[in-house]
Motif scaffolding. Sequence first.
Motif, short mmCIF file in Angstrom:
data_model
loop_
_atom_site.label_atom_id
_atom_site.label_comp_id
_atom_site.label_asym_id
_atom_site.label_seq_id
_atom_site.Cartn_x
_atom_site.Cartn_y
_atom_site.Cartn_z
N SER A 103 -46.86 67.70 16.12
CA SER A 103 -46.36 67.60 17.49
C SER A 103 -44.93 67.05 17.48
O SER A 103 -44.54 66.30 16.58
N GLY A 117 -57.74 62.46 14.73
CA GLY A 117 -57.00 63.64 14.29
C GLY A 117 -55.52 63.38 14.20
O GLY A 117 -54.70 64.03 14.85
N GLU A 134 -58.72 60.53 10.39
CA GLU A 134 -58.28 61.88 10.01
C GLU A 134 -59.27 62.45 9.01
O GLU A 134 -59.62 61.78 8.04
N ASP A 167 -65.00 61.96 10.07
CA ASP A 167 -65.16 62.95 11.13
C ASP A 167 -65.17 62.23 12.48
O ASP A 167 -65.94 61.28 12.68
N ALA A 168 -64.32 62.68 13.39
CA ALA A 168 -64.23 62.04 14.71
C ALA A 168 -65.57 62.08 15.45
O ALA A 168 -65.80 61.25 16.34
#
Length: 189
Positions: A17, A40, A64, A86-87
Amino acid sequence: MRAWLSDPLRTAAMSPSGPQLARLMVAQVPQGSGPIIELGAGTGVFTEALLAAGVMPERLLVVELNRSLHGILRQRFPQVRVECADACCVLDLAARCGIAPGSVDAIVSGLGLLSMPRLAVTQVIEASSRLLGARGRLIQFTYGPLSPVPRVLAARLGLRARRAGLAWRNMPPATVYVYSVDVARAPGV
Ligand SMILES: C[S@@+](CC[C@H](N)C(=O)[O-])C[C@H]1O[C@@H](n2cnc3c(N)ncnc32)[C@H](O)[C@@H]1O
């Protein structure tokens, strides 16, 4: 780019981003001293912006899934807790890090919700709504035209959505949404 080539759906973006989106995301973080969780994180564009905005590193838990990106984050931000996880499991991860449900000021999400399986989205959003405090916010960007949290799911969890703005200089342009738990509509009230 390498992460995107090996797993495009999960990585969800070919490049990190840009600064306008990072500023818009970070501007949504409420004043406070509670924990902030980033989901993430990629190469750490939002992590860097959070620290530059004055967030103390010990308030941050950065998550992440990609091993290479996790390695980069660990190198870039040695003062921050960065987990390769893992989120979807963020509730358990937070507990292991001493972060209680209802105590989090902000969840800054760089996850590509639109390209994630529906079940994973449900797990991440449910966990996030349980972690957020009364004035806590889930901050999420999207490249799509609508709120990336399915309306039925938001209604079930009592999540109120607000469109915070458009980062039009980002490639591609991205809209930032802010979700907060409406105590009167949350489950169990
Ligand atoms: C769209 S990129 C955003 C990266 C960074 N936040 C940015 O804006 O430049 C999505 C990131 O989420 C990570 N990711 C995807 N699924 C995940 C999951 N289930 N748990 C944790 N991270 C995940 C990807 O590896 C990738 O780094």
